[in-house]
Design an enzyme around this catalytic site. Structure first.
Site, short mmCIF file in Angstrom:
data_model
loop_
_atom_site.label_atom_id
_atom_site.label_comp_id
_atom_site.label_asym_id
_atom_site.label_seq_id
_atom_site.Cartn_x
_atom_site.Cartn_y
_atom_site.Cartn_z
N HIS A 75 -6.22 0.25 -0.86
CA HIS A 75 -6.58 -1.07 -0.35
C HIS A 75 -7.76 -1.70 -1.08
O HIS A 75 -8.77 -2.09 -0.48
CB HIS A 75 -6.85 -0.99 1.16
CG HIS A 75 -5.67 -0.52 1.94
ND1 HIS A 75 -5.43 0.81 2.21
CD2 HIS A 75 -4.64 -1.21 2.50
CE1 HIS A 75 -4.32 0.93 2.91
NE2 HIS A 75 -3.82 -0.27 3.10
N CYS A 81 0.81 -1.23 0.00
CA CYS A 81 0.00 0.00 0.00
C CYS A 81 0.84 1.27 0.00
O CYS A 81 0.52 2.24 -0.70
CB CYS A 81 -1.00 0.01 1.15
SG CYS A 81 -0.33 -0.28 2.79
N ASP A 117 -7.38 5.71 -1.38
CA ASP A 117 -7.10 4.49 -0.63
C ASP A 117 -6.65 3.38 -1.59
O ASP A 117 -7.41 3.01 -2.49
CB ASP A 117 -8.36 4.07 0.12
CG ASP A 117 -8.14 2.91 1.07
OD1 ASP A 117 -7.06 2.30 1.02
OD2 ASP A 117 -9.06 2.59 1.84
#
EC number: 3.4.22.-
Length: 394
Positions: free
Chosen positions: A277, A73, A275
Site C-alpha cells: 500500500h 494490493c 505491504d
C-alpha cells in the site's frame, strides 16, 4: 537518489524496533537469531522483491485504469509470492540483493516479468485481464484464491520459467495429481490421452528408483484456506506458523478485509509482512535493457501484526524445484500439519474418487502469444471458470 538514500537511515530504526530477545525469527524457511543476526535478518527481508501500487502506466485494456491504487494490493502480493518462487528457481533461496551491485542476468529477467506493461507475462495488466475470466471486473478487488487461479493460468504462457502451478481444492493437496502434473516425460513417450505409469504416481515415501520422475517441472504449490469464520481460529496458529519454517516456504497471501499483505515470516505470535500500500510511479526498462530496481526492494521497516488479527482467508505458497523437495514437503506436512486434531489442510495420496478427473492445465489452442492472447478479453471463454470461494469480504 536523495529520497532513496534517506531510506537507508530507516535501517537503524528498523533494527531497534524488534524486541531484544533470544527468540528466532523465521523468514521464508530460514531462521535468524534476533539478538545476534539483526543485520542479516534485514538483508534477507530487503532482498525480497517488493511490488506496490503504481501509477502512470499504460491504461489496462487500452481504456482502463492507469493506476492500481486502491484495488490492486492482492495482485501485488501475488506478484511478490511468484517472484520469490522465480528467485528460488533461478538464483536459489540463499541469493541476496545489494543496492547498486550488479545482479545476475536472471534477476533482471525475473524483474522484467512483473513490469507494468501489457507485454510482461505477470504484469498488473495481464493479471487484471485474466481476472475477467474469474468473474472479476478490471479494477475490482481480488481475494487470495482468485489471484492463485490467475497465476495458474498466466503461467501456462511463461515458457522461460516453465512452472507447474497447482492450486489445491477443498483444503486438500493430492500427491498423485501433483506428480502427474510435474513429471515431464520424454517427447513422444505418452500421448495426452494416456495416463502416467503407476510408478510415477507411487507413494512419495517410496525409496525405489522406479518411483522417481524422468524429469520434474518446478512446482509452485498454492493452498487457499479458510481458517475460521470471521476471525482466525486459534487452533490453527501453530500449524500456520510451522509453514514459514519449511524450506519450501513462499509465505502467505492474506491480510485484513480489502487490505492485502504478503506475509513472509513471524516472530513469536506476530507475522512479518511486506505491504503493497505505497503508490510509486511506473518504472520501465531503460535503453540499456536494465531495470532500475531501487523501488522494487523495501528498505523501510517491514511491518508486523498479531496473528490473531489475520483475516481467516489466506493462501499458503510453497516452491519445490525438484521432486525430492516435494517429497520432503510431504514429509514435513505429515509430521507438523497432519498431527493436529483439527487439520489446517489435508494431504492425500490418491485423487478422491468423488472428484472430477484431474486434468493438468494446458495452454488453450491459440496462435498468438500469451501477452497478445489476453490483451483483450474476447478469448477468456477458452478457460474453464473455477469456483471461487471468496475471501476477504467487507
Amino acid at each position: 537518489m536523495s529520497k532513496y538514500e534517506n531510506q537507508i537511515t530507516i535501517f537503524t530504526d528498523y533494527l531497534e524496533e524488534f524486541p531484544d530477545t533470544d527468540e528466532l525469527v523465521w523468514i521464508l524457511g530460514k531462521q535468524h537469531l534476533l539478538r545476534t543476526e539483526k543485520s542479516k535478518l534485514l538483508s534477507d527481508i530487503s532482498a525480497r522483491l517488493w511490488f506496490t501500487y503504481r501509477r502512470k502506466f499504460s491504461p489496462i485494456g487500452g481504456t482502463g485504469p492507469s493506476s492500481d491504487a486502491g484495488w490492486g494490493c492482492m495482485l501485488r502480493c501475488g506478484q511478490m509470492m511468484l517472484a520469490q518462487a522465480l528467485i528460488c528457481r533461478h538464483l536459489g533461496r540463499d541469493w541476496n540483493w545489494e543496492k547498486q551491485k550488479e545482479q545476475p542476468k536472471e534477476y533482471q529477467r525475473i524483474l522484467q516479468c512483473f513490469l507494468d506493461r501489457k507485454d510482461c507475462c505477470y504484469s498488473i495488466h495481464q493479471m487484471a485481464q485474466m481476472g475477467v475470466g474469474e468473474g472479476k471486473s478490471i479494477g475490482e478487488w481480488f481475494g487470495p484464491n482468485t489471484v492463485a487461479q490467475v497465476l495458474k493460468k498466466l503461467a501456462l504462457f511463461d515458457e522461460w520459467n516453465s512452472l507447474a502451478v497447482y492450486v489445491s481444492m477443498d483444503n486438500t493437496v493430492v500427491i498423485e495429481d501433483i506428480k502427474k502434473m510435474c513429471c515431464v516425460l520424454p517427447v513422444g513417450a505418452y500421448t495426452a490421452d494416456e495416463s502416467l505409469p503407476d510408478s510415477l504416481t507411487a507413494s512419495s515415501q517410496s525409496k525405489g528408483p522406479s518411483s522417481k520422475c524422468p524429469a520434474w517441472k518446478p512446482l509452485l504449490l498454492i493452498v487457499p484456506l479458510r481458517l475460521g469464520i470471521n476471525q482466525i481460529n486459534p487452533v490453527y496458529i501453530e500449524a500456520f506458523k510451522e509453514c514459514f519454517k519449511m524450506p519450501q516456504s513462499l509465505g502467505a497471501l492474506g491480510g485484513k478485509p480489502n487490505s492485502a499483505y504478503y506475509f513472509i515470516g513471524f516472530l513469536g505470535d506476530e507475522l512479518i509482512f511486506l505491504d503493497p500500500h505505497t503508490t510509486q510511479t511506473f518504472v520501465d526498462t531503460e535503453e540499456s535493457g536494465i531495470v532500475d530496481d531501487q523501488t522494487f526492494h523495501c528498505l523501510q521497516s517491514p511491518q508486523r501484526m498479531s496473528i490473531l488479527n489475520l483475516d481467516p482467508s489466506v493462501a499458503l505458497g510453497f516452491f519445490c524445484k525438484e521432486e525430492k523437495d516435494f517429497d520432503n514437503w510431504c514429509s514435513l506436512v505429515q509430521k507438523e500439519i497432519l498431527k493436529e486434531n483439527l487439520r489446517m489442510f489435508e494431504l492425500v495420496q490418491k485423487h478422491p474418487s468423488h472428484w472430477p478427473p484431474f486434468v493438468p492445465p494446458a495452454k488453450p489452442e491459440v496462435t498468438t502469444t500469451g501477452a497478445e492472447f489476453i490483451d483483450s478479453t474476447e478469448h477468456l471463454e477458452d478457460f474453464d471458470l473455477e469456483e471461487d470461494f471468496e475471501i476477504l469480504s467487507v
